[in-house]
Design a protein around this motif. Sequence first.
Motif, PDB file in Angstrom:
ATOM      1  N   ILE A  60       0.834  -1.150   0.053  1.00 56.39           N
ATOM      2  CA  ILE A  60       0.001  -0.058  -0.186  1.00 56.39           C
ATOM      3  C   ILE A  60       0.888   1.275  -0.033  1.00 56.39           C
ATOM      4  O   ILE A  60       1.571   1.459   1.032  1.00 56.39           O
ATOM      5  CB  ILE A  60      -0.891   0.105   1.207  1.00 56.39           C
ATOM      6  N   VAL A  61       0.752   1.884  -0.862  1.00 56.59           N
ATOM      7  CA  VAL A  61       1.672   3.252  -1.287  1.00 56.59           C
ATOM      8  C   VAL A  61       0.805   4.576  -0.585  1.00 56.59           C
ATOM      9  O   VAL A  61      -0.270   4.720  -1.302  1.00 56.59           O
ATOM     10  CB  VAL A  61       2.032   3.373  -2.594  1.00 56.59           C
ATOM     11  N   GLN A  62       1.365   5.097   0.375  1.00 61.15           N
ATOM     12  CA  GLN A  62       0.660   6.360   0.922  1.00 61.15           C
ATOM     13  C   GLN A  62       1.923   7.056   1.849  1.00 61.15           C
ATOM     14  O   GLN A  62       2.209   6.630   2.869  1.00 61.15           O
ATOM     15  CB  GLN A  62      -0.248   5.723   1.918  1.00 61.15           C
ATOM     16  N   PRO A  63       2.416   8.192   1.248  1.00 62.12           N
ATOM     17  CA  PRO A  63       3.247   8.924   1.819  1.00 62.12           C
ATOM     18  C   PRO A  63       2.513   9.522   2.899  1.00 62.12           C
ATOM     19  O   PRO A  63       1.265  10.217   2.770  1.00 62.12           O
ATOM     20  CB  PRO A  63       3.864   9.980   0.886  1.00 62.12           C
ATOM     21  N   PRO A  95       6.801   6.603   1.271  1.00 64.66           N
ATOM     22  CA  PRO A  95       7.877   7.298   0.740  1.00 64.66           C
ATOM     23  C   PRO A  95       8.307   8.467   1.678  1.00 64.66           C
ATOM     24  O   PRO A  95       9.719   8.696   1.788  1.00 64.66           O
ATOM     25  CB  PRO A  95       7.498   7.751  -0.613  1.00 64.66           C
ATOM     26  N   PHE A  96       7.341   9.029   2.293  1.00 63.68           N
ATOM     27  CA  PHE A  96       7.696  10.160   3.294  1.00 63.68           C
ATOM     28  C   PHE A  96       7.060   9.795   4.623  1.00 63.68           C
ATOM     29  O   PHE A  96       5.771   9.563   4.710  1.00 63.68           O
ATOM     30  CB  PHE A  96       7.218  11.697   2.625  1.00 63.68           C
ATOM     31  N   TYR A  97       7.585   9.848   5.571  1.00 62.24           N
ATOM     32  CA  TYR A  97       7.313   9.119   7.091  1.00 62.24           C
ATOM     33  C   TYR A  97       6.825  10.544   7.697  1.00 62.24           C
ATOM     34  O   TYR A  97       7.788  11.272   8.173  1.00 62.24           O
ATOM     35  CB  TYR A  97       8.191   8.465   7.842  1.00 62.24           C
ATOM     36  N   GLY A  98       5.700  10.883   7.864  1.00 63.71           N
ATOM     37  CA  GLY A  98       5.250  12.197   8.725  1.00 63.71           C
ATOM     38  C   GLY A  98       5.596  11.743  10.036  1.00 63.71           C
ATOM     39  O   GLY A  98       5.561  10.859  10.800  1.00 63.71           O
ATOM     40  N   ASP A 133      14.569   7.717   3.127  1.00 63.07           N
ATOM     41  CA  ASP A 133      15.116   8.953   3.710  1.00 63.07           C
ATOM     42  C   ASP A 133      14.429   9.681   5.088  1.00 63.07           C
ATOM     43  O   ASP A 133      13.909  10.695   5.026  1.00 63.07           O
ATOM     44  CB  ASP A 133      15.358  10.298   2.790  1.00 63.07           C
ATOM     45  N   LEU A 134      14.371   8.450   6.173  1.00 60.19           N
ATOM     46  CA  LEU A 134      14.070   9.031   7.338  1.00 60.19           C
ATOM     47  C   LEU A 134      14.678  10.259   7.880  1.00 60.19           C
ATOM     48  O   LEU A 134      15.756  10.207   7.555  1.00 60.19           O
ATOM     49  CB  LEU A 134      13.732   7.760   8.319  1.00 60.19           C
ATOM     50  N   HIS A 135      13.743  11.098   8.426  1.00 63.45           N
ATOM     51  CA  HIS A 135      14.304  12.456   9.089  1.00 63.45           C
ATOM     52  C   HIS A 135      15.576  11.836  10.160  1.00 63.45           C
ATOM     53  O   HIS A 135      16.463  12.450  10.421  1.00 63.45           O
ATOM     54  CB  HIS A 135      13.230  13.118   9.901  1.00 63.45           C
ATOM     55  N   ALA A 136      15.352  10.626  10.912  1.00 65.80           N
ATOM     56  CA  ALA A 136      16.047  10.251  11.787  1.00 65.80           C
ATOM     57  C   ALA A 136      16.134   8.859  11.763  1.00 65.80           C
ATOM     58  O   ALA A 136      15.089   8.097  11.686  1.00 65.80           O
ATOM     59  CB  ALA A 136      15.504  10.571  13.198  1.00 65.80           C
ATOM     60  N   GLN A 137      17.432   8.161  11.505  1.00 63.83           N
ATOM     61  CA  GLN A 137      17.486   6.730  11.219  1.00 63.83           C
ATOM     62  C   GLN A 137      17.044   5.755  12.206  1.00 63.83           C
ATOM     63  O   GLN A 137      16.606   4.843  12.220  1.00 63.83           O
ATOM     64  CB  GLN A 137      18.584   6.404  10.827  1.00 63.83           C
ATOM     65  N   GLN A 138      17.067   6.383  13.563  1.00 66.09           N
ATOM     66  CA  GLN A 138      16.800   5.571  14.796  1.00 66.09           C
ATOM     67  C   GLN A 138      14.970   5.124  14.905  1.00 66.09           C
ATOM     68  O   GLN A 138      14.961   4.306  15.444  1.00 66.09           O
ATOM     69  CB  GLN A 138      17.122   6.151  16.117  1.00 66.09           C
ATOM     70  N   ILE A 139      14.493   5.741  13.955  1.00 61.48           N
ATOM     71  CA  ILE A 139      12.788   5.603  13.891  1.00 61.48           C
ATOM     72  C   ILE A 139      12.780   4.215  13.312  1.00 61.48           C
ATOM     73  O   ILE A 139      11.813   3.396  13.703  1.00 61.48           O
ATOM     74  CB  ILE A 139      12.363   6.654  12.975  1.00 61.48           C
ATOM     75  N   GLN A 140      13.615   3.482  12.750  1.00 63.36           N
ATOM     76  CA  GLN A 140      13.568   2.072  12.442  1.00 63.36           C
ATOM     77  C   GLN A 140      13.644   1.121  13.555  1.00 63.36           C
ATOM     78  O   GLN A 140      12.815   0.171  13.515  1.00 63.36           O
ATOM     79  CB  GLN A 140      14.905   1.774  11.547  1.00 63.36           C
ATOM     80  N   GLY A 141      14.060   1.577  14.424  1.00 62.45           N
ATOM     81  CA  GLY A 141      14.087   0.977  15.664  1.00 62.45           C
ATOM     82  C   GLY A 141      12.701   0.905  16.680  1.00 62.45           C
ATOM     83  O   GLY A 141      12.760   0.450  17.618  1.00 62.45           O
TER      84      GLY A 141
END
Length: 323
Positions: A60-63, A95-98, A133-141
Amino acid sequence: MNEEELHPLLVFTGSANRPLAERIVESIGIPLGAATITSFPDGETFVKIDENIRGRDVFIVQPTCPPTNHNIMELLIMIDAARRASAARVTAVIPFYGYARQDRKDRPRVAITAKLVANLLVAAGVNRVLTVDLHAQQIQGFFDIPVDHLYAAPVLYRYLATKGLSNLVVVSPDVGGIKLASGYSQMLDAGLALVVKRRVDAEHTEAQFVVGEVSERDVLIVDDLTETAGTVTSAARILKEMGARRIFAGISHAVLNPLGIKRLKDSCLEELIITNTVPVPSVEGVNVTVLDVAPLLGEAIKRIHTGQSVSSLFRVDGKTILL
């Protein structure tokens, strides 16, 4: 062989950026999944999947760009609809994580909203997340499910290679972006500089001084996100005062509002290079180049579906991108 055997992979889209989803499925070579998305008079979102997805691998594509809250809710409802329709796996392509800027408690009694959004996605039933391109890579965690984090850097690199830039310096417009700028400088074999800024308020920043040599050199300002364009335009101003020759800005997510568009029109940027992760704004009077990330996302979707590695997507011209 029936259609389900031919196309076990299905891609659906919300209303946030349908043109990007259409380009993604075009690059994959499949049709866009059929879904009905409407609103009740009171603003409630209604979603209906219009085809059989039982046992299918659904993307499901949804920025989650503005209107952010609406688009997040629409994504959650689509995930729930897919899960209740017995999809084998549901992957949210964001694509863009608000809300990514709210990733920590930087003052008393505030929420960590990036984590809250992650919790909501998992609670809705998503099995995997694909983002750029997450604003902060730690969000993956923040997720207890797999997260595939792609970079727009290969797309930007291929474009910049055609520009013939000489004596290039990559500039971070603030201290927080120095790692991103360092990655670009290594990828482009360019110098590195930093603009130190002071934030006046939510819409205003003030560039104070530059660390690094930019005089008589082409400059590329890199950032993951711009909204009011205050950071990038104030950085461009002080770089010009320090003798920079041509100033370009490469930004992954251009979530521009009217104030940002006005600032860009009044800026000394020679070119603004953005991607289509979010709907492309109309910025008359500014030289804007829009790069397409659909082939990158399409290739990642195919590899996730078939269980292949996505790490080769981080390589360009034999260089591994580490941002």
